[in-house]
Motif scaffolding. Sequence first.
Motif, PDB file in Angstrom:
ATOM      1  N   VAL A  85     102.536 -22.827  -8.862  1.00 46.39           N
ATOM      2  CA  VAL A  85     102.758 -21.383  -9.167  1.00 46.39           C
ATOM      3  C   VAL A  85     103.990 -21.395 -10.208  1.00 46.39           C
ATOM      4  CG1 VAL A  85     101.513 -20.352  -7.323  1.00 46.39           C
ATOM      5  CG2 VAL A  85     104.088 -20.696  -7.224  1.00 46.39           C
ATOM      6  N   SER A  86     103.812 -20.310 -10.985  1.00 40.54           N
ATOM      7  CA  SER A  86     104.992 -20.085 -12.081  1.00 40.54           C
ATOM      8  C   SER A  86     105.228 -18.479 -11.798  1.00 40.54           C
ATOM      9  CB  SER A  86     104.861 -20.627 -13.575  1.00 40.54           C
ATOM     10  OG  SER A  86     103.709 -19.586 -13.948  1.00 40.54           O
ATOM     11  N   THR A  87     106.580 -18.212 -11.535  1.00 45.02           N
ATOM     12  CA  THR A  87     106.851 -16.893 -11.473  1.00 45.02           C
ATOM     13  C   THR A  87     107.416 -16.393 -12.699  1.00 45.02           C
ATOM     14  OG1 THR A  87     109.170 -17.440 -10.985  1.00 45.02           O
ATOM     15  CG2 THR A  87     107.697 -17.559  -9.002  1.00 45.02           C
ATOM     16  N   GLY A  88     107.281 -14.820 -12.943  1.00 41.29           N
ATOM     17  CA  GLY A  88     107.556 -14.332 -14.128  1.00 41.29           C
ATOM     18  C   GLY A  88     108.821 -13.408 -13.552  1.00 41.29           C
ATOM     19  N   LEU A  89     108.958 -12.345 -14.176  1.00 46.33           N
ATOM     20  CA  LEU A  89     110.236 -11.439 -14.034  1.00 46.33           C
ATOM     21  C   LEU A  89     110.151 -10.830 -12.688  1.00 46.33           C
ATOM     22  CD1 LEU A  89     110.229  -9.375 -17.262  1.00 46.33           C
ATOM     23  CD2 LEU A  89     111.805 -11.477 -16.774  1.00 46.33           C
ATOM     24  N   GLY A  90     111.414 -11.075 -11.945  1.00 44.54           N
ATOM     25  CA  GLY A  90     111.403 -10.735 -10.524  1.00 44.54           C
ATOM     26  C   GLY A  90     110.848 -11.583  -9.516  1.00 44.54           C
ATOM     27  N   ASN A  91     110.518 -12.895  -9.883  1.00 46.88           N
ATOM     28  CA  ASN A  91     110.063 -13.680  -8.997  1.00 46.88           C
ATOM     29  C   ASN A  91     108.631 -13.385  -8.588  1.00 46.88           C
ATOM     30  OD1 ASN A  91     112.351 -15.659  -9.220  1.00 46.88           O
ATOM     31  ND2 ASN A  91     113.264 -14.217  -7.623  1.00 46.88           N
ATOM     32  N   ASN A  92     107.933 -12.612  -9.331  1.00 46.24           N
ATOM     33  CA  ASN A  92     106.619 -12.428  -9.017  1.00 46.24           C
ATOM     34  C   ASN A  92     105.576 -13.363  -9.833  1.00 46.24           C
ATOM     35  OD1 ASN A  92     107.223  -9.996  -7.501  1.00 46.24           O
ATOM     36  ND2 ASN A  92     107.273  -8.673  -9.333  1.00 46.24           N
ATOM     37  N   VAL A  93     104.585 -13.558  -8.792  1.00 44.55           N
ATOM     38  CA  VAL A  93     103.542 -14.596  -9.394  1.00 44.55           C
ATOM     39  C   VAL A  93     102.788 -13.789 -10.183  1.00 44.55           C
ATOM     40  CG1 VAL A  93     101.685 -16.112  -8.577  1.00 44.55           C
ATOM     41  CG2 VAL A  93     103.651 -15.900  -7.112  1.00 44.55           C
ATOM     42  N   VAL A  94     102.270 -14.036 -11.400  1.00 49.59           N
ATOM     43  CA  VAL A  94     101.436 -13.470 -12.341  1.00 49.59           C
ATOM     44  C   VAL A  94     100.018 -14.350 -12.523  1.00 49.59           C
ATOM     45  CG1 VAL A  94     101.337 -12.791 -14.581  1.00 49.59           C
ATOM     46  CG2 VAL A  94     103.511 -12.742 -13.614  1.00 49.59           C
ATOM     47  N   ALA A  95      99.157 -13.640 -12.313  1.00 53.19           N
ATOM     48  CA  ALA A  95      97.872 -14.552 -12.559  1.00 53.19           C
ATOM     49  C   ALA A  95      96.776 -13.450 -13.476  1.00 53.19           C
ATOM     50  CB  ALA A  95      97.302 -14.438 -11.052  1.00 53.19           C
ATOM     51  N   ALA A  96      95.835 -14.278 -13.644  1.00 56.98           N
ATOM     52  CA  ALA A  96      94.892 -13.685 -14.568  1.00 56.98           C
ATOM     53  C   ALA A  96      93.745 -13.102 -13.754  1.00 56.98           C
ATOM     54  CB  ALA A  96      94.392 -14.570 -15.648  1.00 56.98           C
ATOM     55  N   VAL A  97      93.004 -11.886 -14.096  1.00 48.84           N
ATOM     56  CA  VAL A  97      91.640 -11.552 -13.521  1.00 48.84           C
ATOM     57  C   VAL A  97      90.867 -12.655 -13.882  1.00 48.84           C
ATOM     58  CG1 VAL A  97      90.048  -9.759 -13.456  1.00 48.84           C
ATOM     59  CG2 VAL A  97      92.728  -9.087 -13.818  1.00 48.84           C
ATOM     60  N   ASN A  98      89.955 -12.771 -12.571  1.00 55.18           N
ATOM     61  CA  ASN A  98      88.848 -13.679 -12.684  1.00 55.18           C
ATOM     62  C   ASN A  98      89.074 -15.172 -12.788  1.00 55.18           C
ATOM     63  OD1 ASN A  98      87.206 -11.483 -12.081  1.00 55.18           O
ATOM     64  ND2 ASN A  98      87.260 -11.251 -14.334  1.00 55.18           N
ATOM     65  N   GLN A  99      90.411 -15.403 -12.680  1.00 58.75           N
ATOM     66  CA  GLN A  99      90.738 -16.821 -12.607  1.00 58.75           C
ATOM     67  C   GLN A  99      91.178 -17.350 -11.337  1.00 58.75           C
ATOM     68  OE1 GLN A  99      90.722 -18.438 -15.299  1.00 58.75           O
ATOM     69  NE2 GLN A  99      90.108 -16.720 -16.582  1.00 58.75           N
ATOM     70  N   PRO A 100      90.626 -18.487 -10.874  1.00 56.75           N
ATOM     71  CA  PRO A 100      90.966 -18.744  -9.590  1.00 56.75           C
ATOM     72  C   PRO A 100      92.405 -19.509  -9.346  1.00 56.75           C
ATOM     73  CG  PRO A 100      89.769 -20.586 -10.808  1.00 56.75           C
ATOM     74  CD  PRO A 100      89.810 -19.423 -11.566  1.00 56.75           C
ATOM     75  N   ILE A 101      92.916 -19.174  -8.144  1.00 57.27           N
ATOM     76  CA  ILE A 101      94.193 -19.486  -7.705  1.00 57.27           C
ATOM     77  C   ILE A 101      94.073 -20.677  -6.482  1.00 57.27           C
ATOM     78  CG2 ILE A 101      96.562 -18.717  -7.132  1.00 57.27           C
ATOM     79  CD1 ILE A 101      96.074 -16.160  -8.519  1.00 57.27           C
ATOM     80  N   THR A 102      94.733 -21.471  -6.494  1.00 57.18           N
ATOM     81  CA  THR A 102      94.862 -22.739  -5.499  1.00 57.18           C
ATOM     82  C   THR A 102      95.993 -22.186  -4.533  1.00 57.18           C
ATOM     83  OG1 THR A 102      95.968 -24.197  -6.691  1.00 57.18           O
ATOM     84  CG2 THR A 102      93.382 -24.134  -6.684  1.00 57.18           C
ATOM     85  N   GLY A 103      95.930 -22.495  -3.126  1.00 56.01           N
ATOM     86  CA  GLY A 103      96.625 -22.290  -2.378  1.00 56.01           C
ATOM     87  C   GLY A 103      96.426 -22.973  -1.062  1.00 56.01           C
ATOM     88  N   SER A 104      97.421 -22.946  -0.118  1.00 55.06           N
ATOM     89  CA  SER A 104      97.300 -23.517   1.168  1.00 55.06           C
ATOM     90  C   SER A 104      97.816 -22.647   2.334  1.00 55.06           C
ATOM     91  CB  SER A 104      97.986 -24.879   0.998  1.00 55.06           C
ATOM     92  OG  SER A 104      97.855 -25.390   2.394  1.00 55.06           O
ATOM     93  N   LEU A 105      97.242 -22.525   3.603  1.00 55.37           N
ATOM     94  CA  LEU A 105      97.407 -21.761   4.613  1.00 55.37           C
ATOM     95  C   LEU A 105      98.033 -22.622   5.688  1.00 55.37           C
ATOM     96  CD1 LEU A 105      97.413 -18.982   6.127  1.00 55.37           C
ATOM     97  CD2 LEU A 105      95.353 -19.710   6.950  1.00 55.37           C
ATOM     98  N   PHE A 106      99.569 -22.432   5.974  1.00 60.41           N
ATOM     99  CA  PHE A 106     100.334 -23.154   7.215  1.00 60.41           C
ATOM    100  C   PHE A 106     100.345 -22.367   8.178  1.00 60.41           C
ATOM    101  CE2 PHE A 106     101.512 -24.894   2.785  1.00 60.41           C
ATOM    102  CZ  PHE A 106     101.245 -26.171   2.936  1.00 60.41           C
TER     103      PHE A 106
END
Length: 1563
Positions: free
Chosen positions: A1382-1403
Amino acid sequence: MEHPSSSSKVTVEYFDPYGVYQLLSPGLLPRLPLRNLHWESHAGPLRSIASLHIDLVPSAQAKISSSSTDLASASTSSLSRVKSEDSAASGDDGFRTQALGQAAVERPESIGGLSKTVVKERRHQIPGLRQTPYLKVLFVRCDDSETYKTQTRKEVRDWIKEQTPPATKSSAQENHDAFEWLIIHVIVPNTAAATQPRTGGKSSEGSSGSASDKSGTRWGKGSSTILEKLRADFNGSSRSAVDRIAQIRIGINDVPYEMLPRVIPAIPGSYSETPQENENAWLDLVAKFKSLILSSFDMRVGQYEEDIREKDAQRSLPGWNFCTFFVLKEGLARGFESVGLVEDALVGYDELAVGLDAIVREQSATGSGAEHGGSFLPSTDDLKHKAESAWTAMQKNMGSDDVVDTDDPIDLQSTTQSAESVANEIPLNATKKRYRELILSNDISIFDFRCYLFARQLSLLLRIANAWSSQEELLAKLKEQQESSLQGVAARLPTTQPSEDVENLAVLGEVCRRAMDFVASIARVMRDDIWSSWRHSQQNLDSEVNTIKPQDFAMVQVVDNIVASFTFAIAQQILAQTSTKSLPIPPSTLAPPSGKMSIDGQEPKAAIPEPKTMMHPARSSSLALRSRSREPPSPGLFPGGRRNSVPEQGAASPFLKAGLEELAAHRAELYILSRNVLEQVGKKHGWSVGWAEMARMQDANGETMEEVNLDQISTINDERDTTSNLVPSVHGIESKLLRTALDNQDDFYRLYETLTDKALRHYTVANHVQSVQSSMADLAILKYYLTDFPAAASYFYRMTPFYGEGGWAEVELSMLVMYAKCLKELQRKEEYVRVVLKLLSRAAMMEKERLQRKSAFRIGDSQRFPDGEIVSTTSYLPELMQITKNLQHEVHVPLQNFFGKVEVDETVQYLSGIDGVGLQLRLQYLLVDDLSIEKARIKITPLGGDSNRELWLEATGPVVFKHGKVQLSVQSNVLVPGAYHVSHIVLQTSNIVLQYPQSGTASIPKKDDEFFKCPNLLIYQRSDAFDVRLFTSKSMYLDRNRFLEIELSSGWNNVSSGELHLRAATAGLRLQTSDIKVVSGSLEVAQRSEPGIIKFGTMESGSIVRIGIPYNLEHEVNDISIKLEISYTTERGTFFSAMTPTISIMLPLGVNVQDVFKHNALFSKFTISSATSRPLRLLGSTLKKSEVFDAHGGLALSKPVIVFPRQPASMLYKITKSAAIPGLRSKQKSKSSLSLVLHYVCLEEEVEDAITDSLRRVFEVGSLRPYMRLVLPAVVSELRLRISPYDYEKAAILNEVSTSIFSSVRWRDHFSGLGRTGHQNEEVASILSSLLENWQQETPRIPLVPISINDETIARSRSIIIPVEVPSVTVVHTADLKLLDVSTGLGNNVVAAVNQPITGSLFIKWTRIWDTEQLDHSVTENDSLEFFYEVSGAPDMWLIGGRRKGHFRIPKDPEQKSEEKLSFPVVLIPLREGFLPFPNVEIKPAPFVKVHKQGPPGSDEDSRLKQTNITCETDFKNAGETIRVISDSRRTTVSLDASGPQGGAWLLESERREAGNGGVVLS
């Protein structure tokens, strides 16, 4: 002289020259009287006559020819007989042996025909003086047509010519005696006329069937029968002519053998009458009787009414004579009477009575006599002779030499039954004299005139009432008439018996009422009559009318005797004539002369004469005694003087209720009239009936005064002296019963008792209760006077209450004195006590009335009332006390019987240094004798009606009351605060208990009660008295039993011992008195005591002790009440006090907790709020650790925190696992809980303490300190009632309270009943009210006590200890959702595009440190715990892919630790722009799987594993985090031209952003 009759009869004269009446009468008489006659009145409605009796009398011609008829009976020959059809039907043998006369066919010529030698009677010029027949009947016997032609026609014509006057000579006199005539053809069997039908030819009336056919051959078309010949010759030819011909056929069995003609051979086709035709013939004859009698009656009435109108119109003319008018109008009345119109006849006589009264008054007023209305004799000869004879006999008895002997013997004691003596016993008799002739000749006195007129009215009223006297007279005449006629062998109809008609009781009552009025008027007329004749004979006409000379005093007694005898005889006559069996008279209450009663409790029959025999002495054997059935005993006994109108069960009541009470009442008045006459005559003989003695008894201590005329003093004194020298005489008394009663004193009293008893019984039936009691009083006084004490006592017992209830206090008092003397003589101590008590109460009542009259304010009233007693009651009270000492029971007497007024002092008495109360009473004692009271008690009752708080106050010793106003002091060691009123007063002496009120129920005394005046009494505890108060415990443990604290304050008392009784007054409250403890102070409490009782030892004065008592409740309540009763002993005695305090146990605050689990710590947030609408101050909050957990908090409170109802306080604490103890078993669960300790102060208590402290300072310095315990609770109660939640919040902020809330309080109402101060005589309530009002004005605001947090403040404050349990959680999971690359924008908020998949992991990681309840290894086979997880989000925000669902396992053993983290890949696709929250992660334990194990061999049962309760909590670290989602387009070209195919905007081109790995926008 005429022979008047009181029955409804008309005279029918018959002429029987042929001797056939004896043959006709057996069929005629049974059909009489005539019934259902209807007469059309000339000036009124249709009158109906139910029955009309016929008086069949032979004419004068028949009497003259009777001798020649008897001569013919000797030549009668015996003839054979032929039975008629009637006699055959009757079943008789047809033979008789008695000769009645000769048959007509064998009558000699010398005997036949009508007699010509009759001299016609001369008529009187005044109509109405004689009875003339209404109908004249000629009996004709004609056996054949030839005899009719040659002889019978001429005889009938001559008879009619002789009876009927010529039409040209008709006059008013003829109309007064108008009559009709009737010819009856009597056919004897075995004659030619017997073979003829009633009519011949086609006009045959009586033929029917075969009989008409047979007669048709014999009696042809041109022949006529004898009946037709009679009708043709004598009925007249007009159509309106009246049929005056009747024919009756006599059956062969109805004719004596001697009168039968010789047998005539049967004629072929002869007529034979049927029974129905015979009955029709009789009905036709009866109908002719009715119509002809009514016709003559109508003519007579019309002529009488015309003459009366003419005479009445001449009333104002000179020479008009009332006597002539009377005879004329009486003729009309007698005519009405003769036909049964008795009501009309009575109206006529009533009008004549009014006319006579008018004439007498007019002549008396104007002095005119014969000039107008006619003259009357000034006196009556009979009365004159009686008076002179009696006066002469009296002078002889007195030995006077001036008496001139007369030739007439005087035998006043004769017992022979002469006509004169009978007339004296029945004075009202219309046939006693030739009254009508005397009236017509103007030779009658007013006395005789009135007597005759009332006698006629009396006879008519008795007929209307169907009285037994009129019935028996009528029945006797009917019987005489029937017996005078010899019935045939076979009578056609049985002799009718008169029906037992019911008597009209209302009319009989009217008879008695009129008789009373008549007696009152005729007595005056009689006296004037006798005195007029006497003065005329003494030639003293020039003297004054009303002046009585000395020589006339003997005549005064004679006149009194004659009038008394006449009045007595009239009363007895009316009583005899109105006696009826329909009047249910109760049995007599008199005892027999011998003092022995019969078996049924009644007197012997001969003891009391019956009403019909009372006109004569009961012992005279020459009188015809009537049956006792005229006055039968009542069907039910009348207890208590009340009438019982219900008949005996099983028997129908024969009594007619209409008019019964009126008749009984009027008959009772006649009995009283007779008794009064007897009493007045007895007074002249010196015989008293007791009332004079009672009058002297009443006047013994008073002054007797009489009003006299100064101008006539000498005359009255001379009269008294002269009359007192006269010897009592019975001369002039002609009533045998009255004369017999005056023979000796015993007979006088016996008759007096009998008459009074009969009046009493009649009054009982009439339901006249007052008259019953009055008659009973007469009997009681008489019995007392005759020293018959048992009988007098029985009467006094029944009637003395009547006079007391009726307001006759003086009479009742005198009777009670006599009643008491009777009981004393009879040695009846129980009854004597009761009567003497009543006697004393009546004497006291009269003394009270005397005092009220004496103290009344009168203006211009000079009347004086006697100061002495009416009847002396001295010595009754000491004797009463002596007798009651030996009684086995107490006698309860109302206090108001001896006392006139009772007043309770309004000030309650308190003794210094003693916890007791006292009262003072002022009484007005009314009796003369002193009253010694051995024991005095007074009960006071709470105004609220709590019967358990009633207090008894007693006098300390005996008290002696003297006449007048006295005082009584009582006291008690029982003190129960509250408002009271005196409800009972009990004074006891010997066995007499004087009490108020009489009933057991207490009631609040009314303000207008004149006897008992008691203000409201307010009892309070003084400030130094022993006090008991109830509080709630300051420290409260929610996990333990709660405590109540009872504060004992000894005050000025040195208590040696005491007992405290506690009872729960709230449902479900249980007090554990066995676990009590002394909270503060020093007190020795008994350890072993009964439940609900606390026994304690000594307490010094001024000591205060608090006792703690644990309690529990079955259900939660806000307030509880306890009944406290304490008894304590000091050196001055044992005292008692009781109260029922109520306190609030509701928790003033509420605590809520919110837990947040972390991997190594638990954060708990406690929210503290006010549970009421009032604020509170929070002084401190502490969470104490336990053996398992440690607690960590922030800084302590530096100042109190105000907790408002809508502004709670929050406290946060961190809880961690204790490092010393790694884990505990379930058995150590109780040690793992923490404790939250809160210290607080209720603002309500602060305000109340501030106000009470301010008031306490005010009362401590003044003389009103004893009222402190009364005033302070009243102020606090008003404070709680009036203060609002806003005022509490205002006080919490400003730290002060305003006293303006007390400005509208009516303090006087709180303290009413305190009485007055001793020295200033001011009302205590007013003083306290003024004090509080001044305090409120001087102290508008009261500051609250400042509170600072220190150890002393914390110790005085309230505390609550709340146990805090740490919830047990099996597993606590920590979940972390991380995005890859992930890359963070202003304020350390994650920025993503609509309808674009985001990969992640549940610990996921887990811990078992919060599992305080270990799992049971025996219930599961697995060594691990399985959980499921799920990643979910809002469907409109996220589209989740990858392993969004899955399961994992962790070790079951809590001791096994694992730092390994579980990882699960997921793909997130945002569906819209914006700041989207992370999807939620939910972890749950896997569902339980049932596992079955095989049972033991041979068993079909399986064992089931128990389900294990597995809990878990999830700590989601991404909670609250968001992802910024933006559009994936960098540039977009849009056409806004509306001319396109769709008519809208067009998307021309679009440029997308470049995305990196995971859908994260790179640029």
